[in-house]
Design an enzyme around this catalytic site. Structure first.
Site, PDB file in Angstrom:
ATOM      1  N   GLU A  49       1.242   4.428  -2.512  1.00  0.00           N
ATOM      2  CA  GLU A  49       1.119   5.841  -2.107  1.00  0.00           C
ATOM      3  C   GLU A  49       2.360   6.644  -2.498  1.00  0.00           C
ATOM      4  O   GLU A  49       2.252   7.814  -2.871  1.00  0.00           O
ATOM      5  CB  GLU A  49       0.849   5.962  -0.602  1.00  0.00           C
ATOM      6  CG  GLU A  49      -0.456   5.320  -0.128  1.00  0.00           C
ATOM      7  CD  GLU A  49      -1.709   5.814  -0.846  1.00  0.00           C
ATOM      8  OE1 GLU A  49      -1.674   6.896  -1.467  1.00  0.00           O
ATOM      9  OE2 GLU A  49      -2.717   5.083  -0.818  1.00  0.00           O
ATOM     10  N   THR A  68       0.850  -1.198   0.000  1.00  0.00           N
ATOM     11  CA  THR A  68       0.000   0.000   0.000  1.00  0.00           C
ATOM     12  C   THR A  68       0.884   1.245   0.000  1.00  0.00           C
ATOM     13  O   THR A  68       0.617   2.224  -0.703  1.00  0.00           O
ATOM     14  CB  THR A  68      -0.925   0.023   1.235  1.00  0.00           C
ATOM     15  OG1 THR A  68      -1.700  -1.168   1.258  1.00  0.00           O
ATOM     16  CG2 THR A  68      -1.854   1.229   1.209  1.00  0.00           C
TER      17      THR A  68
HETATM   18 ZN   LIG Z   1      -4.182   5.419  -4.740  1.00  0.00          ZN
END
Ligand SMILES: [Zn+2]
Length: 403
Positions: free
Chosen positions: A228, A224
């Site tokens: 980002e 994740t």
């Molecule tokens: Zn995104």
């Protein structure tokens, strides 16, 4: 992918999708609505990206790119001790970031054959900062006890006076706040428009940060955050905007056109838009798959990140936030609580009680010195003026904020 509608007429900023995995689109729109200069900067970024999309010669950006190391500061904001994540968990995330951004991940061979040749290294490295803006040595982690619930979603994370933590100068450091986010949100990043937002940086939920501790399946492999950081360097979601049409773009010509996000682990091929013989590139970091099913950035994505590094994030090339000295001296992180404090706080040394502990102000003056006798000491210096201090032992270091 080609975009027919260059500008969206309107997106409801505050609409929540059922699975609000990455809140970057929503948070950038929120910021664009509240700051017209930031909004103009994003329009310029879009124009730069659109020009890049059709200018294949800008591949030469990659050829002339010199490897860069970006200093990272991680601000841990916690209401409960559980979310005061360990230094080891933070380092585990930095390790994943370096591996994936440099195509050193062991699962590259899981990329479907038709896409495999597109995977490439971004030649970007990340290290926890070891020098702050005042020149003090640091482990690149700040820790703040807060009373604000869901502080990441409440948009207070970047303000020390409101329960968050002020960023380090955003031109020279990649600021990351690890804190509570509402609902299903795992994280978001503020885009690198030509006018930097005061919120610039990345906000992450502790359950999707790193590979240990609070990280929870299926988001416990650090991907994740890779996603980002992709946004932080100018990348968009593979499906472009959230209008669920095959006409919006991610400005990347070597990713197939895609209708919308893919969750979980999709079988190959998975189709969403006509005219895409290989279907969606759901295993790209800029989709929403499980951590175990995302493996690559493409060449054009890397090219765009390089272009953004050279334009809107160019000061990172000149940052002095990482020197290598703290690692060389093998200094570990000293545990301090509460932090911030009123000048009365505990220091925990771990296994060995050090011979000496020193408190150093921002001018480099030793303002307090003490020979500890136990593994946990209460330091009582309420007379010191408010500010940021370094606490140093022969083998450990940390910073404390005195209010
Ligand atoms: Zn995104």
């Amino acid at each position: 992918m080609r975009k027919l509608l260059f500008f969206l007429l309107f997106i409801n900023v505050f609409s929540l999708t059922a699975q609000d995995h990455c809140a970057s689109d929503k948070e950038n729109l929120r910021e664009q609505h509240s700051d017209s200069e930031f909004d103009e900067g994003i329009q310029l970024l879009n124009a730069l990206s659109a020009e890049f999309e059709f200018d294949q010669s800008s591949a030469s950006v990659r050829d002339g790119f010199k490897e860069v190391t970006i200093p990272v500061v991680v601000h841990v904001l916690y209401r409960e001790e559980e979310n005061n994540i360990s230094y080891e968990q933070i380092q585990s995330q930095i390790d994943v970031l370096n591996r994936d951004f440099n195509a050193e991940n062991g699962d590259l061979d899981k990329i479907p054959e038709v896409f495999r040749a597109l995977a490439t290294s971004a030649q970007i490295r990340f290290r926890l900062a070891d020098k702050d803006q005042y020149g003090n040595f640091t482990k690149g982690v700040t820790r703040t006890l807060t009373t604000v619930e869901n502080i990441g979603t409440e948009n207070l994370y970047h303000q020390s006076t409101r329960g968050g933590r002020d960023p380090w100068p955003q031109v020279h450091y990649m600021n990351v706040w690890v804190c509570e986010l509402e609902g299903n949100t795992l994280g978001f990043a503020i885009l690198p428009g030509s006018k930097m937002s005061e919120r610039d940086g990345i906000v992450m939920s502790p359950r999707a940060f790193g590979t240990l501790g609070t990280a929870k399946e299926p988001y416990n492999l650090g991907r994740t955050f890779v996603h980002e950081v992709g946004h932080y360097l100018g990348l968009r979601h593979l499906w472009g905007s959230d209008d669920e049409s095959c006409s919006s773009t991610d400005y990347i010509s070597d990713t197939p056109t895609q209708l919308k996000e893919n969750f979980g682990c999709k079988p190959f091929p998975t189709y969403s838009c006509l005219g895409q013989p290989n279907g969606d590139m759901f295993m790209n970091y800029m989709d929403y798959g499980n951590d175990s099913c995302m493996y690559l950035f493409t060449q054009r994505q890397v090219d765009l990140m390089h272009l953004v590094m050279k334009t809107n994030r160019s000061a990172l090339f000149h940052s002095e936030g990482f020197t290598g000295i703290v690692a060389e001296r093998n200094l570990s992180e000293l545990k301090i609580y509460p932090n911030p404090s009123e000048g009365i706080f505990h220091v925990e040394f771990g296994e060995q009680t050090p011979s000496k502990i020193e408190l150093v102000n921002m001018l480099g003056d030793v303002v307090y010195s003490y020979s500890p006798t136990s593994k946990i000491e209460l330091i009582n210096v309420p007379e010191l003026p408010p500010g940021i201090y370094s606490l140093i032992t022969p083998s450990q270091i940390n910073q404390i904020v005195i209010r």
